[in-house]
Design an enzyme around this catalytic site. Structure first.
Site, PDB file in Angstrom:
ATOM      1  N   TYR A  29       0.852  -1.199   0.000  1.00 43.65           N
ATOM      2  CA  TYR A  29       0.000   0.000   0.000  1.00 43.65           C
ATOM      3  C   TYR A  29       0.883   1.243   0.000  1.00 43.65           C
ATOM      4  CZ  TYR A  29      -3.593   3.363   1.473  1.00 43.65           C
ATOM      5  OH  TYR A  29      -4.451   4.438   1.554  1.00 43.65           O
TER       6      TYR A  29
ATOM      7  N   ASP B 286       9.142   2.728   0.305  1.00 39.54           N
ATOM      8  CA  ASP B 286       8.057   3.355   1.042  1.00 39.54           C
ATOM      9  C   ASP B 286       8.238   2.976   2.515  1.00 39.54           C
ATOM     10  OD1 ASP B 286       5.782   4.103   2.310  1.00 39.54           O
ATOM     11  OD2 ASP B 286       4.390   3.260   0.845  1.00 39.54           O
TER      12      ASP B 286
ATOM     13  N   LYS C  76       3.629   8.667   9.277  1.00 37.34           N
ATOM     14  CA  LYS C  76       3.455   8.010  10.580  1.00 37.34           C
ATOM     15  C   LYS C  76       4.461   8.514  11.632  1.00 37.34           C
ATOM     16  CE  LYS C  76       0.592   4.559   8.552  1.00 37.34           C
ATOM     17  NZ  LYS C  76       0.663   3.922   7.261  1.00 37.34           N
TER      18      LYS C  76
HETATM   19  C1  PLP Z   1       0.027   4.407   5.919  1.00 32.88           C
HETATM   20  C2  PLP Z   1       0.795   4.149   4.694  1.00 32.88           C
HETATM   21  C3  PLP Z   1       0.746   5.008   3.592  1.00 32.88           C
HETATM   22  C4  PLP Z   1      -0.237   6.149   3.483  1.00 32.88           C
HETATM   23  O1  PLP Z   1      -0.043   7.124   4.453  1.00 32.88           O
HETATM   24  P1  PLP Z   1      -1.261   8.124   4.782  1.00 32.88           P
HETATM   25  O2  PLP Z   1      -0.666   9.070   5.756  1.00 32.88           O
HETATM   26  O3  PLP Z   1      -2.355   7.273   5.330  1.00 32.88           O
HETATM   27  O4  PLP Z   1      -1.655   8.771   3.507  1.00 32.88           O
HETATM   28  C5  PLP Z   1       1.615   4.787   2.558  1.00 32.88           C
HETATM   29  N1  PLP Z   1       2.474   3.763   2.581  1.00 32.88           N
HETATM   30  C6  PLP Z   1       2.540   2.898   3.606  1.00 32.88           C
HETATM   31  C7  PLP Z   1       3.546   1.809   3.598  1.00 32.88           C
HETATM   32  C8  PLP Z   1       1.688   3.058   4.693  1.00 32.88           C
HETATM   33  O5  PLP Z   1       1.740   2.179   5.688  1.00 32.88           O
END
Ligand code: PLP
Length: 426
Positions: free
Chosen positions: A144, A239, A267
């Site tokens: 994701y 990511d 995060k």
């Molecule tokens: C949470 C998450 C996102 C998206 O971040 P948001 O602040 O919710 O837009 C993207 N990549 C990874 C790996 C994530 O865990």
């Protein structure tokens, strides 16, 4: 009734907010039932509107490494708010957070702050395309990267190598530039690269996946991707929205010993306020506006309250590096305890863990990619989730999400959690 007030609040929320929530996973669709509404939280514990307490294993989906309402973060935000909440004009604290992040994370010289992980990943891909002059990207099924169009892609049909939209509203035109690969399958990536020779700007992945359960990359896979990217002039995008400042001060790059070309954060870097970021070498970042031609901007980017929370959080990590070992030990203890109970009870399971990320899957075969993760028994997961919730343990309300431990969780809390697994009707 245990969840009476939450239930009433949910009914009211649904009148004004689609599905009653501002992010779909919160609605409990995957596990059934209704979400609890949170009144407040401190340390390891959430307190809902009905007065129930829960040991929290999502930690706001990752940011709260030291637990809820951590004093240094609270103090920093409250103090900063008194000086004004937003200017849209440069402030010193942006530089201080950038300086500290660059010190902590390997292989980055410069960092740009945005407001979410979604924005970070979307902007990083634009930068990769602008830098390489190529259009296509490779992503992995089950990873994701936020909800921007290029990432809402599922496998295409038959012989086509490009993906198709997995949400209405994403165009075929966008989908054709995203190629979908299988996690932990290097040959699959090599085939895609060969079939699209010279056309790929970036390979993007979660270096330790957390959005299809916790999935650990094999050494061969992650090293192979690095070598392939270098050889083909493709940028490797990590990511680290989930793994950054959680697996180690330097994130997955540090733990895996792999240098990515662009790294995305979210995060933890916001300490519980809305912050995302992307970072790279000075040479790559020089392509970004206003230094270079690749456009990217944000009214509230680098917001002083958000920066103060992020700075307090990273400073805490920098001053207390032993937090990672503590989290690792606690997560290992939980892993061992849950595994013992499920084995005693004769329940088929797989537990994946990396650092303070862990996921429990109700299946027989190892979980190494999206397809194997999807084989988990969802009826068992639903019973497990609600059985734990009713005993005051808050787990992610989806089998595809990793737990994120916070260091406020005590060994007493862990024992309580393991006991709850023992008493769960499965
Ligand atoms: C949470 C998450 C996102 C998206 O971040 P948001 O602040 O919710 O837009 C993207 N990549 C990874 C790996 C994530 O865990």
């Amino acid at each position: 009734m245990r969840y009476q007030r939450s239930s009433a609040l949910f009914a009211e929320a649904k009148k004004y907010i689609p599905g009653g929530v501002n992010s779909p996973v919160r609605a409990f669709k995957a596990v059934g039932g209704e979400p609890i509404f949170i009144k407040n939280a401190k340390g390891a514990y959430l307190h809902d509107e009905d007065g129930n307490a829960y040991v929290d294993y999502i930690s706001s989906w990752g940011p709260l490494l030291f637990g809820h309402a951590h004093q240094p973060v609270l103090d920093a935000v409250i103090e900063k708010a008194k000086a004004g909440t937003s200017f849209g004009i440069p402030t010193e604290i942006e530089t201080r957070l950038a300086e500290l992040a660059v010190k902590m994370v390997p292989n980055i010289d410069k960092i740009r702050f945005v407001n979410s992980g979604t924005e970070a990943c979307m902007s990083a891909v634009r930068l990769a395309r602008g830098y390489t002059g190529k259009d296509k990207i490779i992503k992995f099924a089950g990873c994701y990267h936020g909800h921007s169009d290029s990432f809402l892609i599922q496998a295409g049909s038959g012989a086509v190598t490009f993906g198709s939209p997995n949400s209405p509203g994403v165009t075929q035109g966008t989908a054709k530039d995203t190629l979908l690969a299988t996690y932990n399958n290097l040959d699959n990536v090599k085939e895609l690269v060969a079939a699209n020779k010279g056309e790929i700007a970036a390979i993007i992945l979660e270096p330790v996946a957390g959005n299809m359960g916790c999935i650990i990359p094999t050494d061969e896979f992650i090293k192979g991707l690095r070598a392939l990217c270098t050889q083909e002039g493709i940028l490797l995008l990590f990511d680290e929205v989930m793994t950054g400042f959680r697996l180690a001060a330097g994130g997955a790059q540090e733990v895996l010993g792999i240098a990515a070309d662009i790294v995305m954060f979210g995060k933890v870097i916001g300490g519980g306020l809305p912050v995302g970021a992307f970072a790279a070498s000075a040479e790559i970042m020089a392509h970004l506006a206003p230094e270079g031609p690749v456009y990217q901007a944000g009214t509230l980017s680098g917001n002083p309250l958000a920066m103060s929370a992020g700075l307090a959080m990273l400073t805490e990590i920098d001053n207390n590096p032993e937090v990672f070992e503590s989290l690792e030990n606690k997560t290992a203890y939980l892993h061992k305890g849950i595994a013992e109970v499920l084995t005693e009870r004769g329940i088929a399971h797989q537990i994946n863990r990396f650092g303070s990320m862990i996921s429990v899957h109700f299946c027989e075969e190892p979980v190494v990619d999206f397809a194997s993760s999807a084989k988990g028994n969802n009826d068992s997961f639903k019973k497990y989730f609600h059985g734990m919730l009713d005993q005051g343990i808050y787990l992610p309300p989806s089998a595809f999400e990793s737990y994120f431990l916070n260091d406020a969780i005590s060994y007493t809390d862990l024992d309580k959690t393991i006991d709850a697994v023992r008493n769960c009707k499965l």
